[in-house]
Design an enzyme around this catalytic site. Structure first.
Site, PDB file in Angstrom:
ATOM      1  N   LYS A   1      -3.547   6.914  15.305  1.00 27.30           N
ATOM      2  CA  LYS A   1      -3.942   5.903  13.707  1.00 27.30           C
ATOM      3  C   LYS A   1      -5.731   6.064  13.515  1.00 27.30           C
ATOM      4  CE  LYS A   1       0.370   4.553  12.597  1.00 27.30           C
ATOM      5  NZ  LYS A   1       0.821   4.731  11.014  1.00 27.30           N
TER       6      LYS A   1
ATOM      7  N   LYS B   1       0.370  -1.223  -0.117  1.00 27.52           N
ATOM      8  CA  LYS B   1       0.405   0.018  -0.104  1.00 27.52           C
ATOM      9  C   LYS B   1       0.923   1.116   0.869  1.00 27.52           C
ATOM     10  CE  LYS B   1      -2.980   0.302   3.139  1.00 27.52           C
ATOM     11  NZ  LYS B   1      -3.158   1.832   4.262  1.00 27.52           N
ATOM     12  N   SER B   2       2.182   1.143   0.563  1.00 25.41           N
ATOM     13  CA  SER B   2       2.804   2.233   0.728  1.00 25.41           C
ATOM     14  C   SER B   2       3.115   2.616  -0.395  1.00 25.41           C
ATOM     15  CB  SER B   2       3.965   2.245   2.208  1.00 25.41           C
ATOM     16  OG  SER B   2       3.163   2.080   3.066  1.00 25.41           O
TER      17      SER B   2
ATOM     18  N   ARG C   1      -6.992  -2.932  10.750  1.00 21.44           N
ATOM     19  CA  ARG C   1      -5.767  -3.860  11.690  1.00 21.44           C
ATOM     20  C   ARG C   1      -6.249  -4.097  12.617  1.00 21.44           C
ATOM     21  NH1 ARG C   1      -1.718  -3.230   7.601  1.00 21.44           N
ATOM     22  NH2 ARG C   1      -1.394  -1.257   7.399  1.00 21.44           N
TER      23      ARG C   1
ATOM     24  N   ARG D   1       2.875   5.772  -3.631  1.00 18.40           N
ATOM     25  CA  ARG D   1       4.155   6.799  -4.174  1.00 18.40           C
ATOM     26  C   ARG D   1       4.037   6.643  -5.523  1.00 18.40           C
ATOM     27  NH1 ARG D   1       3.986   6.281   0.978  1.00 18.40           N
ATOM     28  NH2 ARG D   1       5.485   7.172   1.998  1.00 18.40           N
TER      29      ARG D   1
ATOM     30  N   GLY E   1      -5.150   7.972   5.582  1.00 23.15           N
ATOM     31  CA  GLY E   1      -4.118   9.277   6.084  1.00 23.15           C
ATOM     32  C   GLY E   1      -3.218   9.125   5.182  1.00 23.15           C
TER      33      GLY E   1
ATOM     34  N   GLN F   1       5.697   9.620   7.238  1.00 27.92           N
ATOM     35  CA  GLN F   1       4.818   9.941   6.137  1.00 27.92           C
ATOM     36  C   GLN F   1       4.845  11.913   6.174  1.00 27.92           C
ATOM     37  OE1 GLN F   1       0.770   9.912   7.540  1.00 27.92           O
ATOM     38  NE2 GLN F   1       0.029   7.890   6.492  1.00 27.92           N
TER      39      GLN F   1
ATOM     40  N   ASP G   1       3.046  -0.089  12.126  1.00 22.09           N
ATOM     41  CA  ASP G   1       1.793  -0.746  11.301  1.00 22.09           C
ATOM     42  C   ASP G   1       1.400  -1.899  11.798  1.00 22.09           C
ATOM     43  OD1 ASP G   1       1.529   1.641  10.045  1.00 22.09           O
ATOM     44  OD2 ASP G   1       1.912   1.338   8.304  1.00 22.09           O
TER      45      ASP G   1
END
Length: 443
Positions: free
Chosen positions: A353, A27-28, A402, A32, A100, A175, A326
């Site tokens: 979070k 996901k990260s 999560r 990007r 976020g 972030q 995370d």
């Protein structure tokens, strides 16, 4: 194993997990990849893009500002970029949903463009702090007006001529760092960012892959200074995104705690700054092996083999927190089945979070029969020594993906079923989570 009522779902013990599987794209990295492809001059092709709702929020926002993003298949996308400096003012507010990462990184991207955008989000995201990003972005010339609480909705007016700065971060945050690097793309001159502790470096790796001039220098004490030269001309790329280690973490812990389990998770990203959870699990005695290690488009990738193991308690030091920030919810589940007491500290970030993850996990663990002590910045968890926990509770997901997935995994090694009040939040990161668990049980 499962029973479903509307969005509510119950999970219970039904034997070992076995076989091979894959997890959604990281996901990260997906966020990007979309943003940098949108800043490139030409067409990029992205394979393995995360199908989750968070990444869809990023894609929709970039479309609204001029990028053309089209699907070729279920996880392959073409992005026609607008080039650095080419963003347009959107005609309507940009809905960040529950993401976020979308909100904070897009704030950085917009901050150095002469456009104005309003960012909104769901009720959960609208409680999360944005000032940690807004403050540094104001110093480069952006005008940012948030709610009185420093949260969404937020309107950002980017600087027509952003000013390069040397940002010295007091709190380690990938972030915040990434938002400042994205702002630096359209800022003339050299932007420098010093972080106190090295955080996940997907942005640095991908910026280099797209042709940005970026340098990273190690600082005494474990920090880093990143220097990026703008205005940057990015070159379109074909990118293959590895499986998300944060998603793989849930399956790995399931295999570790459910007796008789043995699974293989193919094509998982193994970025060393994301391996904190797996390092901790192996220190606890977890049988986790990485095979077929390789580099794919600047990121390390491997196949992960996980077998049921007798886990021992461990303590997590504050300096290890950024590498597993995370993954603490699922770490707490592993600790609940370990032998001895596991302790964590330095986790204040978890209270802001998608939910207050310290309080939510403590409440849920107690509800399924675990012994837990909560303090301001962590938990102490007295493990079961590998024995099943009682279970038999309904867990409030707090609309946090999560939390929902962590207690679903816990239910697989409880004497009575564990019910999650809503599995809907899981769509933000791992839409096929339940199906994957079912396939591993039937393999």
């Amino acid at each position: 194993m499962y029973s479903v009522t509307k969005q509510q779902m119950s999970f219970r013990s039904s034997g070992p997990l076995s076989g091979e599987t894959v997890v959604p794209g990281d996901k990260s990295i997906s966020h990007r990849a979309l943003m940098l492809a949108a800043m490139a001059d030409g067409q990029s092709r992205i394979q393995g893009l995360s199908p989750g709702g968070d990444v869809r929020s990023t894609a929709c926002a970039l479309r609204a500002m001029g990028a053309r993003i089209e699907a070729e298949g279920p996880d392959t996308w073409h992005v026609d970029g607008v080039g650095t400096g080419g963003l347009n003012t959107p005609h309507a507010p940009l809905d960040m949903g529950n993401s976020g990462t979308s909100a904070r990184l897009l704030m950085g991207l917009i901050a150095s463009h002469p456009v104005t955008a309003t960012l909104t989000g769901d009720s959960s995201l609208s409680r999360r702090p944005m000032e940690r990003v807004a403050g540094p972005l104001r110093t480069i010339g952006a005008t940012i007006a948030a709610s009185p609480q420093g949260t969404l909705p937020l309107t950002i007016e980017g600087a027509a001529a952003a000013v390069p700065r040397h940002h010295r971060l007091t709190v380690a945050s990938a972030q915040v760092k990434s938002a400042l690097l994205l702002a630096a793309l359209n800022t003339p001159g050299v932007t420098r960012i010093t972080e106190p502790v090295a955080t996940r470096d997907h942005s640095e790796r991908m910026l280099r892959h797209f042709g940005a001039r970026i340098e990273v220098a190690e600082e005494p004490g474990g920090g880093r200074t990143i220097a990026l030269a703008g205005k940057a001309a990015l070159t379109p790329q074909d990118i293959a995104i590895p499986g998300d280690p944060s998603s793989a973490a849930f399956l790995a812990v399931a295999a570790l705690v459910v007796p008789g389990s043995s699974i293989v998770i193919r094509n998982v990203g193994t970025n060393p700054l994301r391996m904190g959870l797996f390092d901790a699990l192996r220190a606890m005695g977890g049988d986790i092996v990485f095979d077929n290690e390789r580099m794919v488009d600047g990121e390390p990738v491997a196949d992960m083999r996980v077998r049921h193991s007798a886990l021992r308690a461990t303590d997590i030091a504050p300096q290890a927190v950024p590498s597993m920030i995370d993954e603490f919810p699922i770490f707490f589940i592993a600790a609940a089945f370990a032998d001895g007491t596991s302790r964590t500290s330095g986790l204040r970030e978890l209270r802001v979070k998608e939910s207050d993850r310290i309080a939510a996990m403590a409440e849920g663990l107690r509800a399924i029969g675990a012994r837990v002590e909560e303090n301001q910045d962590g938990l102490a968890i007295m493990g079961s020594g590998g024995a099943p926990l009682p279970g038999g509770a309904t867990i409030a997901s707090c609309m946090d993906h999560r939390i929902a997935m962590s207690f679903a995994i816990a239910g697989l090694h409880c004497s009575q079923a564990v019910t999650i009040d809503s599995m809907a939040p899981v769509d933000t990161s791992f839409p096929g989570f339940v199906t994957t668990l079912q396939e591993l049980h039937s393999a």
